[in-house]
Design an enzyme around this catalytic site. Structure first.
Site, mmCIF file in Angstrom:
data_model
loop_
_atom_site.group_PDB
_atom_site.id
_atom_site.type_symbol
_atom_site.label_atom_id
_atom_site.label_comp_id
_atom_site.label_asym_id
_atom_site.label_seq_id
_atom_site.Cartn_x
_atom_site.Cartn_y
_atom_site.Cartn_z
ATOM 1 C CG ASP A 33 -0.344 0.168 2.529
ATOM 2 O OD1 ASP A 33 0.898 0.245 2.600
ATOM 3 O OD2 ASP A 33 -1.081 0.212 3.531
ATOM 4 C CG ASP A 34 4.026 1.767 2.148
ATOM 5 O OD1 ASP A 34 3.212 2.537 2.690
ATOM 6 O OD2 ASP A 34 4.587 0.840 2.755
ATOM 7 C CB SER A 65 -0.352 4.318 4.370
ATOM 8 O OG SER A 65 0.886 3.856 3.904
ATOM 9 C CG ASN A 136 2.863 -0.914 5.613
ATOM 10 O OD1 ASN A 136 2.434 -0.314 4.633
ATOM 11 N ND2 ASN A 136 2.763 -0.420 6.841
ATOM 12 C CB SER A 168 3.629 -4.821 8.532
ATOM 13 O OG SER A 168 2.417 -4.909 7.779
#
Length: 334
Positions: A33-34, A65, A136, A168
């Site tokens: 999501d970055d 994010s 992440n 993450s």
């Protein structure tokens, strides 16, 4: 089923040396999501390819994010295919001159679905064997998983019957390549362990079941793998709304770190962050553990220095004991 899978992982990870090559090369869709232009996703892609896997990267074009399961409906969305030769794609508009009503962000859910439904079908002629979402830039732990774009992409893959792993890492991986590489190596090892311990003819993971992996700040000195529960503890972070963002030490520290990672000296970074947030209202971060001090909750374990692995699925059903107590109070309803 969860217990059986944890035993397999424990046998392979908690006592084994690093596995350098997979038992079987897999077709993997990699997202996060970055955005596709991050150190973490690029290093993990390279590590998976080196281990022998076939990887399609399909991620948002811009940072997404905290978008959870967000989607853009009823709008066409741009897909950047300029790196198709490298099997890398990004989803979402990037031209901010486009009118708001026409601008379509490519969320993590949309990006991973492009990878599954379009790119994988075009390149492999079938769905991927595995989806990996991450790493992440920052841990996703406890209740904060509900807001995570990393987890949102993982959950939509699980809903399609595809094994999926959310990864993450600590914020330092955004600018520390050595830490990022150690995280990537850990992911490759987990994937290899899952494959090598797969029951004959069985799935990589049970149906609708995934993993939430979090890595600690210092991967050079981590305490090993720990099989954990998601729990409620988000690693000491809680959300709050502030009427002066510059007074939030956690948020300001994060901003200063990001600015310094971009080459700004500390004094200038602090002044810049202060000026940007002074008297501004918005969502910020506080310190808290959600009342969850359980050592086996992933938020506590990753802070202690472990690489945590929690088994996840998309089911928000409460535990049966809690259901029974609640249902007893609702028996008067007709």
């Amino acid at each position: 089923m969860k217990l059986a899978m944890e035993k397999l992982l424990a046998a392979g990870l908690l006592s084994a040396s690093v596995i350098s090559a997979p038992v079987m090369a897999m077709n993997i869709v990699l997202t996060n999501d970055d955005s596709w232009d991050t150190q973490n996703i690029q290093i993990l892609k390279a590590a998976l390819v080196t281990a022998g896997h076939h990887v399609i990267m399909s991620a948002p074009c811009t940072g997404q994010s905290g978008k959870g399961g967000a989607m853009t409906f009823l709008k066409p969305v741009s897909v950047d295919e300029t790196k198709a030769a490298q099997q890398e794609f990004c989803v979402g508009d990037t031209d901010t001159r486009v009118a708001f009503e026409d601008y379509a962000e490519g969320t993590p859910v949309m990006a991973v679905l492009y990878g599954i439904d379009v790119a994988a079908q075009t390149i492999w002629g079938k769905a991927p064997d595995l989806v990996i979402s991450g790493p992440n830039e920052g841990n996703n732990l406890g209740f904060m998983n509900n807001n995570s774009g990393t987890l949102g992409a993982t959950m939509i893959a699980l809903s399609r019957g595809i094994p999926a792993i959310a990864v993450s890492a600590h914020e330092n991986t955004a600018h520390d390549a050595a830490q990022s590489e150690l995280v990537a190596n850990a992911v490759v090892e987990v994937v290899a362990t899952l494959e090598s311990s797969r029951p004959a003819g069985g799935p990589l993971l049970p149906a609708y079941t995934g993993l939430n992996i979090n890595t600690p700040e210092d991967m050079s000195n981590h305490l090993g793998y720990k099989l954990t529960d998601v729990g409620w503890n988000s690693g000491g972070i809680e959300l709050k709304f502030s009427d002066d963002l510059s007074s939030d030490a956690v948020l300001m520290g994060y901003m200063v770190q990001k600015l310094m990672a971009g080459g700004m000296d500390q004094v200038t970074a602090q002044a810049t962050a202060q000026a940007a947030m002074q008297d501004k209202q918005g969502l910020s971060f506080g310190m808290g553990d959600a009342g969850d001090a359980n050592a086996n909750s992933e938020g506590n374990a990753v802070k202690a220095g472990y690489i945590t692995i929690s088994t996840i699925d998309g089911n928000v059903q409460a535990a049966r004991a809690k259901v029974s107590l609640t249902e007893q109070r609702l028996l008067g309803l007709n």
